[in-house]
Enzyme design. Sequence first.
Site, PDB file in Angstrom:
ATOM      1  N   ARG A 184     -16.943 -36.565  -4.107  1.00 52.48           N
ATOM      2  CA  ARG A 184     -15.796 -35.647  -4.031  1.00 52.48           C
ATOM      3  C   ARG A 184     -16.351 -34.250  -4.275  1.00 52.48           C
ATOM      4  O   ARG A 184     -17.085 -34.030  -5.232  1.00 52.48           O
ATOM      5  CB  ARG A 184     -14.781 -36.038  -5.117  1.00 52.48           C
ATOM      6  CG  ARG A 184     -13.618 -35.085  -5.292  1.00 52.48           C
ATOM      7  CD  ARG A 184     -12.633 -35.240  -4.149  1.00 52.48           C
ATOM      8  NE  ARG A 184     -11.319 -34.748  -4.430  1.00 52.48           N
ATOM      9  CZ  ARG A 184     -10.963 -33.470  -4.445  1.00 52.48           C
ATOM     10  NH1 ARG A 184     -11.849 -32.532  -4.240  1.00 52.48           N
ATOM     11  NH2 ARG A 184      -9.723 -33.129  -4.679  1.00 52.48           N
ATOM     12  N   GLU A 208      -4.793 -33.197   2.708  1.00 51.65           N
ATOM     13  CA  GLU A 208      -4.992 -34.613   2.991  1.00 51.65           C
ATOM     14  C   GLU A 208      -5.030 -34.827   4.504  1.00 51.65           C
ATOM     15  O   GLU A 208      -4.415 -34.065   5.259  1.00 51.65           O
ATOM     16  CB  GLU A 208      -3.885 -35.444   2.360  1.00 51.65           C
ATOM     17  CG  GLU A 208      -3.888 -35.386   0.844  1.00 51.65           C
ATOM     18  CD  GLU A 208      -5.177 -35.904   0.223  1.00 51.65           C
ATOM     19  OE1 GLU A 208      -5.676 -36.962   0.665  1.00 51.65           O
ATOM     20  OE2 GLU A 208      -5.682 -35.262  -0.712  1.00 51.65           O
ATOM     21  N   ARG A 245     -15.879 -41.845  -8.353  1.00 49.61           N
ATOM     22  CA  ARG A 245     -16.635 -41.063  -7.372  1.00 49.61           C
ATOM     23  C   ARG A 245     -17.488 -40.023  -8.087  1.00 49.61           C
ATOM     24  O   ARG A 245     -17.083 -39.453  -9.099  1.00 49.61           O
ATOM     25  CB  ARG A 245     -15.690 -40.311  -6.425  1.00 49.61           C
ATOM     26  CG  ARG A 245     -14.807 -41.176  -5.587  1.00 49.61           C
ATOM     27  CD  ARG A 245     -13.849 -40.358  -4.759  1.00 49.61           C
ATOM     28  NE  ARG A 245     -12.941 -39.592  -5.625  1.00 49.61           N
ATOM     29  CZ  ARG A 245     -11.869 -38.932  -5.213  1.00 49.61           C
ATOM     30  NH1 ARG A 245     -11.565 -38.903  -3.926  1.00 49.61           N
ATOM     31  NH2 ARG A 245     -11.095 -38.294  -6.055  1.00 49.61           N
TER      32      ARG A 245
END
Length: 149
Positions: free
Chosen positions: A35, A43, A86
């Site tokens: 990320r 998005e 992540r």
Amino acid sequence: MIQEIITGEPPTQRHAGSVRVLDGDTLDVAGTRVRLFGIDAPETAQTCTRGGRQWNCGAEATQALATQIGGQDVTCEERDIDRYGRVVGICHAGTRDLNAWMVRNGWAVAYRRYGGDIYDADEIVARVAQRGVWSGSFVMPWDWRRGER
């Protein structure tokens, strides 16, 4: 260890290799999901408005990142691990800081909650030039994810 002695900071882990763009702020770097630190992109399914018309700003942000990377390998310096497991990092394609590039070109906004003011100047450049999402109106990605559309 040398970095820790010189800067007082523990060494950062690097993740490098071939990349697959998952969305405007998430990469798969040689099998590791990363990320992008300090930024938040629309998005993939998110739309924005420009000139009274909706456009797929999320899909365009994803495409802009993929185009910027091209076929280059990417190197990411790990800054943290998020609640989803992540890696959170600052990533480069060649010498280009991809996090800053996304914000400076209006494909992402500075995510001050997690990145402080690191990308504030880049966001101002994008706003003034009306680049990317700043060319019209949009819902901040963090609000869009909460259902504010």
